[in-house]
Every structure is written in structure tokens, then in C-alpha cells.
Design a protein around this motif. Structure first.
Motif, PDB file in Angstrom:
ATOM      1  N   GLU A 446      52.828  77.298  78.548  1.00  0.00           N
ATOM      2  CA  GLU A 446      53.453  77.449  79.520  1.00  0.00           C
ATOM      3  C   GLU A 446      54.997  77.807  79.488  1.00  0.00           C
ATOM      4  OE1 GLU A 446      50.009  75.608  80.874  1.00  0.00           O
ATOM      5  OE2 GLU A 446      51.472  74.905  79.270  1.00  0.00           O
ATOM      6  N   MET A 447      55.280  77.598  78.187  1.00  0.00           N
ATOM      7  CA  MET A 447      56.911  77.888  77.818  1.00  0.00           C
ATOM      8  C   MET A 447      56.746  79.160  77.035  1.00  0.00           C
ATOM      9  SD  MET A 447      57.867  74.146  76.314  1.00  0.00           S
ATOM     10  CE  MET A 447      59.279  74.375  75.845  1.00  0.00           C
ATOM     11  N   ILE A 448      55.788  79.925  76.803  1.00  0.00           N
ATOM     12  CA  ILE A 448      55.806  81.115  75.935  1.00  0.00           C
ATOM     13  C   ILE A 448      55.423  82.275  76.773  1.00  0.00           C
ATOM     14  CG2 ILE A 448      54.523  81.998  74.048  1.00  0.00           C
ATOM     15  CD1 ILE A 448      54.170  79.412  72.640  1.00  0.00           C
ATOM     16  N   THR A 449      56.252  83.413  76.450  1.00  0.00           N
ATOM     17  CA  THR A 449      56.167  84.759  76.586  1.00  0.00           C
ATOM     18  C   THR A 449      55.403  85.520  75.560  1.00  0.00           C
ATOM     19  OG1 THR A 449      57.832  84.635  78.347  1.00  0.00           O
ATOM     20  CG2 THR A 449      57.201  86.664  77.756  1.00  0.00           C
ATOM     21  N   LEU A 450      54.503  86.341  76.000  1.00  0.00           N
ATOM     22  CA  LEU A 450      53.848  87.288  74.969  1.00  0.00           C
ATOM     23  C   LEU A 450      54.115  88.675  75.164  1.00  0.00           C
ATOM     24  CD1 LEU A 450      50.183  86.346  74.922  1.00  0.00           C
ATOM     25  CD2 LEU A 450      52.049  85.398  73.480  1.00  0.00           C
ATOM     26  N   VAL A 458      44.799  90.441  76.363  1.00  0.00           N
ATOM     27  CA  VAL A 458      45.413  89.406  76.230  1.00  0.00           C
ATOM     28  C   VAL A 458      44.941  88.301  75.619  1.00  0.00           C
ATOM     29  CG1 VAL A 458      47.354  88.110  77.385  1.00  0.00           C
ATOM     30  CG2 VAL A 458      47.041  90.321  78.232  1.00  0.00           C
ATOM     31  N   PRO A 459      45.347  87.691  74.511  1.00  0.00           N
ATOM     32  CA  PRO A 459      44.750  86.660  73.820  1.00  0.00           C
ATOM     33  C   PRO A 459      44.741  85.383  75.008  1.00  0.00           C
ATOM     34  CG  PRO A 459      46.819  86.918  73.085  1.00  0.00           C
ATOM     35  CD  PRO A 459      46.778  88.148  73.795  1.00  0.00           C
ATOM     36  N   ALA A 460      43.761  84.540  74.892  1.00  0.00           N
ATOM     37  CA  ALA A 460      43.523  83.713  75.982  1.00  0.00           C
ATOM     38  C   ALA A 460      44.356  82.291  75.365  1.00  0.00           C
ATOM     39  CB  ALA A 460      42.194  83.269  75.975  1.00  0.00           C
ATOM     40  N   PRO A 461      45.201  81.902  76.154  1.00  0.00           N
ATOM     41  CA  PRO A 461      45.860  80.318  75.955  1.00  0.00           C
ATOM     42  C   PRO A 461      44.930  79.345  75.500  1.00  0.00           C
ATOM     43  CG  PRO A 461      46.065  80.914  78.323  1.00  0.00           C
ATOM     44  CD  PRO A 461      45.296  82.098  77.804  1.00  0.00           C
ATOM     45  N   PRO A 462      45.425  78.084  75.185  1.00  0.00           N
ATOM     46  CA  PRO A 462      44.463  77.021  75.019  1.00  0.00           C
ATOM     47  C   PRO A 462      43.987  76.508  76.327  1.00  0.00           C
ATOM     48  CG  PRO A 462      46.283  76.761  73.552  1.00  0.00           C
ATOM     49  CD  PRO A 462      46.696  77.847  74.345  1.00  0.00           C
ATOM     50  N   GLU A 463      42.535  76.114  76.245  1.00  0.00           N
ATOM     51  CA  GLU A 463      41.992  75.649  77.455  1.00  0.00           C
ATOM     52  C   GLU A 463      42.834  74.809  78.289  1.00  0.00           C
ATOM     53  OE1 GLU A 463      37.352  73.575  78.573  1.00  0.00           O
ATOM     54  OE2 GLU A 463      38.036  74.135  76.646  1.00  0.00           O
ATOM     55  N   GLY A 464      42.861  74.925  79.541  1.00  0.00           N
ATOM     56  CA  GLY A 464      43.657  74.123  80.618  1.00  0.00           C
ATOM     57  C   GLY A 464      44.999  74.504  80.638  1.00  0.00           C
ATOM     58  N   HIS A 465      45.359  75.760  79.885  1.00  0.00           N
ATOM     59  CA  HIS A 465      46.714  76.236  79.930  1.00  0.00           C
ATOM     60  C   HIS A 465      46.938  77.663  80.376  1.00  0.00           C
ATOM     61  CE1 HIS A 465      48.708  72.730  77.951  1.00  0.00           C
ATOM     62  NE2 HIS A 465      47.390  72.367  77.360  1.00  0.00           N
ATOM     63  N   LYS A 466      47.958  78.114  80.792  1.00  0.00           N
ATOM     64  CA  LYS A 466      48.247  79.355  80.956  1.00  0.00           C
ATOM     65  C   LYS A 466      49.631  79.872  80.267  1.00  0.00           C
ATOM     66  CE  LYS A 466      50.398  78.769  85.335  1.00  0.00           C
ATOM     67  NZ  LYS A 466      50.236  79.093  86.837  1.00  0.00           N
ATOM     68  N   LYS A 468      53.345  81.523  79.898  1.00  0.00           N
ATOM     69  CA  LYS A 468      54.565  81.527  81.088  1.00  0.00           C
ATOM     70  C   LYS A 468      54.643  82.965  81.550  1.00  0.00           C
ATOM     71  CE  LYS A 468      59.646  81.342  81.280  1.00  0.00           C
ATOM     72  NZ  LYS A 468      60.831  80.999  80.802  1.00  0.00           N
ATOM     73  N   ALA A 469      54.429  84.044  80.820  1.00  0.00           N
ATOM     74  CA  ALA A 469      54.512  85.598  80.993  1.00  0.00           C
ATOM     75  C   ALA A 469      53.896  86.129  80.182  1.00  0.00           C
ATOM     76  CB  ALA A 469      55.897  86.008  81.439  1.00  0.00           C
ATOM     77  N   MET A 481      57.801  84.625  72.216  1.00  0.00           N
ATOM     78  CA  MET A 481      59.351  84.063  72.703  1.00  0.00           C
ATOM     79  C   MET A 481      59.070  82.943  73.568  1.00  0.00           C
ATOM     80  SD  MET A 481      61.602  84.288  75.384  1.00  0.00           S
ATOM     81  CE  MET A 481      61.572  85.791  76.093  1.00  0.00           C
ATOM     82  N   TRP A 482      59.839  81.949  72.796  1.00  0.00           N
ATOM     83  CA  TRP A 482      60.136  80.720  74.033  1.00  0.00           C
ATOM     84  C   TRP A 482      61.450  80.017  73.773  1.00  0.00           C
ATOM     85  CZ3 TRP A 482      57.192  80.873  69.578  1.00  0.00           C
ATOM     86  CH2 TRP A 482      57.483  80.044  68.500  1.00  0.00           C
ATOM     87  N   GLN A 483      61.787  79.313  74.798  1.00  0.00           N
ATOM     88  CA  GLN A 483      63.169  78.707  74.552  1.00  0.00           C
ATOM     89  C   GLN A 483      63.073  77.286  74.177  1.00  0.00           C
ATOM     90  OE1 GLN A 483      65.503  78.566  78.169  1.00  0.00           O
ATOM     91  NE2 GLN A 483      67.431  78.659  77.008  1.00  0.00           N
ATOM     92  N   GLU A 484      63.906  76.894  73.087  1.00  0.00           N
ATOM     93  CA  GLU A 484      63.773  75.400  72.609  1.00  0.00           C
ATOM     94  C   GLU A 484      64.735  74.608  73.397  1.00  0.00           C
ATOM     95  OE1 GLU A 484      66.306  74.109  70.508  1.00  0.00           O
ATOM     96  OE2 GLU A 484      67.548  75.835  70.574  1.00  0.00           O
ATOM     97  N   ASN A 485      64.533  73.410  73.397  1.00  0.00           N
ATOM     98  CA  ASN A 485      65.299  72.190  74.049  1.00  0.00           C
ATOM     99  C   ASN A 485      66.736  71.784  73.743  1.00  0.00           C
ATOM    100  OD1 ASN A 485      63.239  70.663  72.566  1.00  0.00           O
ATOM    101  ND2 ASN A 485      64.796  69.216  73.210  1.00  0.00           N
ATOM    102  N   ILE A 486      66.725  72.032  72.236  1.00  0.00           N
ATOM    103  CA  ILE A 486      68.075  71.455  71.626  1.00  0.00           C
ATOM    104  C   ILE A 486      69.283  72.310  71.998  1.00  0.00           C
ATOM    105  CG2 ILE A 486      68.954  70.899  69.503  1.00  0.00           C
ATOM    106  CD1 ILE A 486      66.681  68.796  70.118  1.00  0.00           C
TER     107      ILE A 486
END
Length: 908
Positions: A446-450, A458-466, A468-469, A481-486
Motif C-alpha cells: 500500500e506504500m509502493i507506486t509501480l 501489472v504484477p499482482a501484489p501479495p494476497e490481501g494487499h493492493k 498504492k498506485a 518507489m516508496w517513502q521511508e519513515n525515518i
């Protein structure tokens, strides 16, 4: 203030102290008069340069490139647990966290003394001073090393000036005059190439800008024009991998064409990076496995029951208790404890065995010992697996990850670099990072943009997930791409270093540095002139460019100290970062790239020294900017007025590559061995390091490595002595013929060392036999055959027992019996020649390694020196390129290797 307007003065970022807008002639003359009789040191070289070392600084071990290392025969010492008292560490009843005895950092005095550098005040270990032996530079009492280096640097800069003028003159000749009165084209003459006259930057407040500097445009440098033979940029791959039996190994992609992008025609719209893109997404780390019920975090002796989320965070700290550099760092402890207790509160709190809530208020009462022991046991079990099991696990992992390792980019297969999502853990950072110890959160789909082609699945995300974009941006080169929290930074999945896209990026970087060749003389002439400017802003700008060019300082961006490490570059230098040591030595001491404390002691021109003194004049004090009328935006704007895309980084690349090119041209192809030629290249690389101010601290294991090499050389000398004794055993008359001295034992080989070496040789033989036996048994088991019995191993180990007996007999009788089939004096003489060659090679390697101890040859060779220079050297001196580039680097620099094959006349 002598400013015309208050608007000319930027708002100070601390204490309201700034330089005057103009420097009066009276102030200039007064400073000149004060230093008129000074004896200046030669300018432009580092006296000492590198990271500061303190007792707790981790030093990364150098990579070995897969080369086998000889194991140390004697342990060099126990691992140091810096802050734990030994009397306390033996007491198992005391929690480990409680035993973490941390020494408080002393507060740094606010007053700064120009003749006392920061590093001295903090009693840290400085980098070693430059000496002739380190860089292979001959020096004499008549001419000090610094003077010799400064003279060599000045000579190289003079050559650069001549070359720049020659390039412009040649370009002017090539331009034909147009008879028609047309639009005036730009001329590359000295006059027309001058940057447009700029308004004084003092008219604009020097407001610092946060954020990341934009990368140079990909369209800055055109790729090579295609030849008629390679119009489409593709050729059949002719590379084959030889196997042990000498036959070429056929690859399943044997018929796949190699994309020669450096020969391909350039696209009209260079902002479009791809037309079609297909990939399989990213690989996520495994889910967290809860701890067994008997493994608990304890607080003040009470076993705690935590939520899965809080337990995982506790596990991060518990698993790394042996990393004392981190877990004993007060900042690391504080940040971890804050994030951990926040998670505990958010997920229902901590409870004891009866379900009562336990308030966690003190870090020192936490005991992670049980968790640490659990993970240590788990790691030991993993390491204890047989080679066959490890191989099978690796094969299974490789098979699972195979679909993610490549993508289809414009119809061709390209290698993906970092396709694995980083697992959660504790952020460590480098140097004195203020966020060290904070929790790196698990990255979810849910944090990752492809980023992917519009018409592909489009590659399928792990089961039960989607995801981000999902986007289809063909102007971007990242796949996910994703944004890390630190730090809120964006992480990207990119193509691998050996891919065509990364190769083009490297190519353009070095071509940009080559482009600087025709502008460097004007840039240097201009800043030398502006070092005398009346306007403070112009003088600060000239001084900054001087430091960037001469000493490879980075430009520097202002940081948000609450959220980022306070790293420093040229424009962001503070009062306390620069110490002035008359007559013309400047000491820089600050947190540099990656928060590593950096120390650079350099000699500058008298004018630059005077300018820095002016920029530090009272009432300025600690916390005030030195370049208070300059920021990176203004600096970069000034640099790009000479050529598009010029930045501080381009100076580093240009200076390193041009210096290396100049040094290599001076070499003559004499009758040297391959190891001697490799050392010749490394000597040039080391000179680049000192002349361009690229050095590093001595590695923590350098002494141990040198000791091993010394032992190996002594071992060969011992083998040589034994061979000579065997000659005497066959023919005692040889002693008279060759002389008694020829058969004497080398002075280095005393009796105690010989006994130790003999024991080492016996043990080495035993280990070799045991490993071979184990490997053969694993092969038999894999083929479904019966394994060999332990008696077979016992029989084989008799060879080691016999060798031990032989040594004992030799030591007692003082006589060495001839060995081998049909021993003759001629055979032994041939063996002695081979041993002499091996000793000479190893002595060269030892000398080379000792010289490299303060120089990161790999870093400069990969990042700063144009790889085509290395290829040219290898070709000219007939040295295999494998001696300079590992397999990974050969793949990364395929463009350099193959383009030089097609261009014998190439020069930087």
C-alpha cells in the motif's frame, strides 16, 4: 556596515552577525601589511586529510572481491566491548541494558580559538600526515614533499590551461565564416566564451534553500554518433564462458543481442527514457515470526507479554546486542526507547504473566538477554548447515527471485538492481546521525507506486494487499518507489549498475568532466581575479570556487537540524569549522558526507587565507556562517554560466581524470612484469588521491592483513631455504661452488617463527584434507551413493602426521632430505627461480597494499577516474583488464572497454 542599502544584507541564520557588504581598501591593505614578511608554505596540497577517528568509530573492512584469504594463525585479540565494565559483564543477574555503561560526551566550549582546531579540542585521533612513502613520491631535505607535490600540481594545472586554449583555437578554426549577414552564433573564443556579466549577488539576500539539488539533465551530453557498421547499436554477443575442460559453456541466451547503446543513434526527445517497460514488481521480506513463549523481554526482572508489533521492535534491539557501537550509543538508545514505548502504548501496553499492566519508564531496566540468546542460537544453527543444504537453500531462493531480477526495457532484457524491499529494523545511519536507533517501519504494498508500460499486465501484489498506485511515466527510469519513515526520503527500485541506462549515466558524467577541459582555464582565471573583489559577495564566491576546485569540497546544502544530520559543505561552513593557522594553513573540521566527521589540513594561497580571515572577523563567532553572502543556488548559477550542468561534483571528476591522464601519459612501456605494471598504475592512482585530496582513514584490519602478507613472504623464504638444503643433500659440493652464504637461513626466520610456521603448515594440511573429504562426501550423498567412512578420513590425515614427524626430525638432525620424484640439482634450481618470482610479486603487493592504506583506490577508480583511462593503460601496457576491474566492474564499464577497442586514439 558599508552597504548601500539594508536590503543588500541577508538575514543572518544565527546571532545576526554577517560580513560587511564591501571590503574597504584600508582593511585590505592593513591585512596585507600584517602578513608581508610571512614565509608561505607551497599552496594547493593537503598536509593531512581524512575522517577523524575516535574510540567508537566503526571502520568498514575493505572488500576482497572474492579473493581467498589466508587465515590468521594466531588470534589478534578479543573483540572490544567499549563501555561495559568487565566486572559487571560477568554478572548474569544484571540486565544487559542496565550494564551499558555509557560515558557522557563533554560539552564543547562555545568559544573558538583560531590557533586551536576543533579536532584538537575534542582530543580525537587525527588522520596521519602526508609522507613520501605512502604515495611513492621521492623527497629530499633540499625540497620538502609538500613543495614537490605543489610544484607537480601547478605543472598539471598549467598543462590544463594550454590544452583548454588549444581546444578553443581548434574549434574556432573549424568554424567557417558565413558571407551572409545572419544570426550571430556563439563563438568559442576566449572573449565570447566568457560568462555573461552577472549582477552582483550581494544585491540579493543569501537565503538558503532546503531540498535536494536537481540532477544534471540526461540531455546535457549527446551520445557518440553511430557508425555505419553499427547503425542500430546491436551486435551478436561473442562472449563465452570457458569451463574446466576448456570447452565454451553455452548460455541459454547465447543468441541474445548485446545492446551497444554507446553506438546507437540518439533519440530526438531525450527526455523519453523508454517506449515499452515490463517487470514483475518487487520482493518483500518475510513476515515476522513471533518469539517462542519462553523467550521474553524483561523489565526490572519481570517477563513481559507484548503485542506482536512491539515484540518485533524489541527483537530488533535484542538481536544486535553484540553491536556495541550502536546499542551503547546514547542517541541510539534514546530514539529506540521512544519508538518502542510509543508502540507499546499504541498496542495495548505491556503485561506481566498475570495480565497486569507494566509501565515501562526506564531504558536501563530493560533486559534483552533472552532475545539475544535466541537469535544467536538461530544464527548458529543456520551457519552449521552443511554445504549441500546451503546450496539447496540458495538455489530455492534464486529460483523464487529469478522473475524479479530482470525487466523488459524497449524489448530487450535489462538487469534490475535493488529489487528487494528493505526489511524493517533499527536505523543506524553513519557518523553521528541524530535519528540513529529509530524504527524503520515495514514497507507494505500500500506504500509502493509501480512504474510500468501502459499495455502490459501489472504484477499482482501479495494476497490481501493492493499497490498504492500504478503509473506509466516513460520519462522516469525507476520501476518502483516508496517513502521511508525515518527521513521521509523516497526509495527507488532502479536498473542494475551494468544496465544500459546506468551505463549512459556514467558515460554522461565523464563526458561532462571532459567538457570542462575547454573552460577550466577561464574559470580559474576569473576566480583568481575575483579573490581581490571589493564586494564581499563576489570575493566569497571566488573563494568558494577556489576551495571546490583545489580541495574537492562539496557545495553544501542547508539542513534542518531537527530532522537531518548537520552535514556541511563549502557554502554552509560555520565559524567553528574553519581554523586559521598562520601563515597560510587552513584546517577544516566538520561533519561531511554521510555524517562522517572530516578533517582536512591544507595550504592555501595567501590571498585565500586573508579572505577567510576577513570572513571570520569579529563580531562573528561560533554558529555564524563564513560564506554568509553566498548559497548553493547562487554558486551553481555562477558555475552553469560557464557551461551547462557544471557543479562541484564535475570539478572532482575532472581533476581526478585529468590528473590521471597526465600521469599515465608520462609513463613509458618498459620491460616490466605484470605485477610491476599493476603497481605502476596504482602508484599513479595514489598520486591522484593526494593531488586531488581524496584520502581515507587507515582500515582497522590493515595491520593484521600486512602481518599475514609478511608471514606468507617469510613462508616462501623458508620454502626456498629448505629447497637449497635439498640441493646440498643431493650434492654437498654445491656449497663450495655457490658459496656458503647462498645456503644461509634468512635473518628474518628465527627458530621460534620456524616452529610456529611448521605447526601452521601441518594444521593447514589437516584442514585441507578435512574439507576435501567433506566435499566429496556431500557430492556422493547428492548423487545417492554411499558416503565414505570416517576411517578413510583417518587414513588421509596420516599425511599431516607424517609431515609433523618430518619437521621434528629435521629440527633435531638439522638436515633436510631431498623430496619428490627423481630429484636433481637442476629441478631444484628451477624451483628456486619460481620461488624468487613469487616472493618478488608478493613484496610488490605488500608495498602496494601499504601504500594503499590511506587511499581508497577503488572509490577513485570507480567514481572519479574515467574508466576509459584504465582501459587505455591496460591496452598500452598489455595488462589484462581483469587486473583492474572485477567481473562486476567489467560489466558496469562494458561501454568503456568496448568503445576503447574501437578507438585507439582516445584521450580524456
Amino acid at each position: 556596515m558599508s552597504s548601500d542599502s539594508d536590503d543588500d544584507i541577508p538575514l543572518a541564520r544565527s546571532n545576526g552577525r554577517v560580513s560587511e557588504a564591501r571590503i574597504s581598501k584600508q582593511a585590505d591593505r592593513a591585512m596585507d601589511k600584517a602578513s608581508a614578511k610571512a614565509r608561505y608554505a607551497p599552496e594547493g596540497v593537503s598536509v593531512r586529510n581524512g575522517p577523524i577517528l575516535d574510540d567508537k568509530m566503526d571502520v568498514d573492512e575493505p572488500t576482497t572481491n572474492g579473493a581467498a584469504k589466508r587465515k590468521a594463525r594466531v588470534s589478534t585479540g578479543k573483540a572490544v566491548n567499549y563501555n561495559v565494565d568487565e566486572s559487571e559483564s560477568s554478572d548474569d543477574a544484571v540486565p544487559l541494558a542496565k550494564r551499558q555503561k555509557v560515558s557522557k560526551k563533554k560539552a564543547v566550549a562555545s568559544d573558538s580559538d583560531d590557533d586551536q582546531p576543533l579536532a584538537v579540542r575534542k582530543a580525537a585521533k587525527l588522520p596521519p600526515k602526508v609522507d613520501p612513502t605512502t604515495f611513492g613520491v621521492e623527497s629530499s631535505d633540499d625540497e620538502p614533499l609538500n613543495a614537490k607535490l605543489a610544484k607537480q600540481k601547478a605543472s598539471i594545472e598549467k598543462k590544463a590551461e594550454k590544452q583548454a586554449k588549444a581546444i578553443r583555437a581548434e574549434e574556432s578554426k573549424a568554424k567557417k565564416p558565413t558571407p551572409k549577414k545572419a544570426v550571430k552564433k556563439e563563438s568559442d573564443s576566449d572573449e565570447d566564451l566568457k560568462p555573461k556579466k552577472r549582477k552582483s549577488i550581494s544585491a540579493t539576500p543569501a537565503k538558503k534553500i532546503n531540498g535536494v539539488k536537481k540532477a544534471d539533465s540526461d540531455s546535457d551530453v549527446p551520445l557518440k554518433k553511430t557508425t555505419a557498421q553499427k547503425a542500430n547499436g546491436k551486435v551478436k554477443s561473442e562472449v563465452s564462458t570457458p569451463t574446466k575442460n576448456g570447452k565454451a559453456k553455452k548460455d541459454e541466451d547465447e543468441e541474445e543481442e548485446t545492446y551497444r547503446w554507446w553506438d546507437a543513434p540518439k533519440k530526438e526527445d531525450n527526455s523519453i527514457k523508454w517506449d515499452t517497460l515490463q517487470h514483475n514488481g518487487v520482493v518483500f521480506p518475510p513476515e515476522y515470526e513471533p518469539l517462542p513463549k519462553n523467550v521474553k523481554l524483561r523489565y526490572d526482572g519481570i517477563p513481559l507479554t507484548l503485542s506482536i508489533e512491539a515484540e518485533e521492535i524489541a527483537g530488533f534491539f535484542g538481536a544486535m546486542l553484540n553491536s556495541t557501537h550502536n546499542v551503547e550509543n546514547p542517541t541510539f538508545q534514546k530514539n529506540f526507547f521512544q519508538d518502542f514505548t510509543d508502540e507499546v502504548k499504541k498496542t495495548g501496553g505491556a503485561k506481566d504473566k498475570d495480565g497486569n499492566k507494566v509501565e515501562i519508564t526506564e531504558f536501563s531496566k530493560l533486559d534483552f538477554k533472552s532475545i539475544f540468546e535466541y537469535y544467536e542460537a538461530k544464527n548458529s544453527t543456520k551457519k552449521a548447515r552443511s554445504a549441500a543444504e546451503k546450496k539447496a537453500d540458495k538455489a530455492a531462493k534464486d529460483e523464487a527471485e529469478a522473475p524479479y531480477t530482470t525487466c523488459i526495457w524497449d524489448g530487450r532484457k535489462e538487469q534490475v538492481g535493488n529489487f528487494r524491499v528493505e526489511p524493517p529494523g533499527l536505523f543506524r545511519g553513519r557518523g553521528e546521525h541524530p535519528k540513529t536507533g529509530k524504527v524503520k517501519r515495514r514497507v507494505t504494498p500500500e506504500m509502493i507506486t509501480l512504474n510500468i508500460g501502459n499495455e502490459v499486465i501489472v504484477p499482482a501484489p501479495p494476497e490481501g494487499h493492493k499497490w498504492k498506485a500504478v503509473q506509466h511515466d516513460n520519462k522516469a527510469t525507476w520501476l518502483a518507489m516508496w517513502q521511508e519513515n525515518i527521513n521521509g526520503a523516497y526509495k527507488y527500485v532502479m536498473l542494475a549498475a551494468k544496465s544500459s541506462i546506468k551505463g549512459q549515466s556514467d558515460y554522461k558524467k565523464f563526458e561532462k568532466a571532459r567538457e570542462l577541459k575547454k573552460h577550466i582555464d577561464r574559470i580559474r582565471r576569473d576566480y583568481e581575479k575575483d579573490l581581490h573583489a571589493e564586494l564581499t559577495a563576489d570575493r566569497q564566491l571566488a573563494t568558494a570556487v577556489y576551495l571546490i576546485d583545489k580541495f574537492a569540497l562539496r557545495a553544501g546544502n542547508e539542513k534542518d537540524t531537527e530532522n537531518e544530520a548537520e552535514t556541511v559543505g563549502c557554502c554552509s561552513l560555520k565559524y567553528e569549522h574553519v581554523t586559521l593557522k598562520p601563515p597560510n594553513t587552513v584546517i577544516f573540521d566538520f561533519l561531511g558526507k554521510d555524517s562522517i566527521r572530516f578533517y582536512d589540513e591544507v595550504t592555501v594561497s595567501p590571498r585565500v587565507f586573508k579572505n577567510l580571515k576577513l570572513f571570520k572577523r569579529p563580531p562573528k563567532t561560533n554558529g555564524d556562517d563564513i560564506f554568509d553572502r553566498l548559497n548553493t543556488t547562487q554558486l551553481n548559477k555562477h558555475l552553469t554560466s560557464y557551461m551547462p550542468g557544471l557543479s562541484a561534483k564535475v570539478f572532482r571528476t575532472y581533476n581526478a581524470s585529468f590528473t590521471m591522464s597526465t600521469l599515465l601519459k608520462e609513463l613509458k612501456d618498459t620491460n616490466l612484469s605484470i605485477p610491476e605494471k599493476v603497481k605502476l598504475y596504482n602508484d599513479c592512482n595514489r598520486k591522484v588521491a593526494i593531488l586531488c585530496n581524496h584520502k581515507r582513514t587507515v582500515g582497522a584490519n590493515h595491520e593484521a592483513q600486512m602481518e599475514k602478507m609478511t608471514d606468507r613472504i617469510k613462508g616462501l623464504k623458508y620454502q626456498k631455504w629448505r629447497t637449497k638444503q635439498m640441493i646440498l643433500d643431493i650434492d654437498p659440493k654445491q656449497k663450495k661452488k655457490m658459496g656458503a652464504d647462498f645456503f644461509e637461513l634468512d635473518e628474518e626466520l628465527d627458530e621460534s617463527w620456524i616452529l610456529e610456521h611448521q605447526a601452521f603448515l601441518v594444521q593447514e594440511l589437516r584442514t585441507k584434507i578435512e574439507k576435501k573429504f567433506q566435499k566429496e562426501n556431500e557430492k556422493l550423498a547428492a548423487e545417492g551413493q554411499r558416503e565414505m567412512k570416517p576411517k578413510e578420513l583417518s587414513d588421509r590425515l596420516e599425511a599431516a602426521d607424517e609431515l609433523e614427524k618430518k619437521f621434528k626430525k629435521e629440527n633435531k638432525s638439522k638436515k633436510i632430505e631431498a623430496e619428490g620424484k627423481g630429484p636433481t640439482v637442476e629441478k631444484y634450481e628451477t624451483a628456486l627461480k619460481k620461488l624468487d618470482e613469487r616472493i618478488a610479486t608478493m613484496l610488490l603487493q605488500a608495498e602496494d597494499r601499504e601504500g594503499n592504506k590511506e587511499v581508497a583506490l577503488g572509490t577513485s577508480k570507480i567514481n572519479y577516474i574515467d574508466p576509459r583511462l584504465t582501459v587505455v593503460f591496460a591496452k598500452k601496457f598489455n595488462v589484462p583488464i581483469e587486473k583492474f576491474f572485477s567481473k562486476t566492474l567489467r560489466e558496469k564499464f562494458t561501454w568503456a572497454i568496448e568503445s576503447i577497442e574501437d578507438d585507439d586514439e582516445w584521450e580524456f
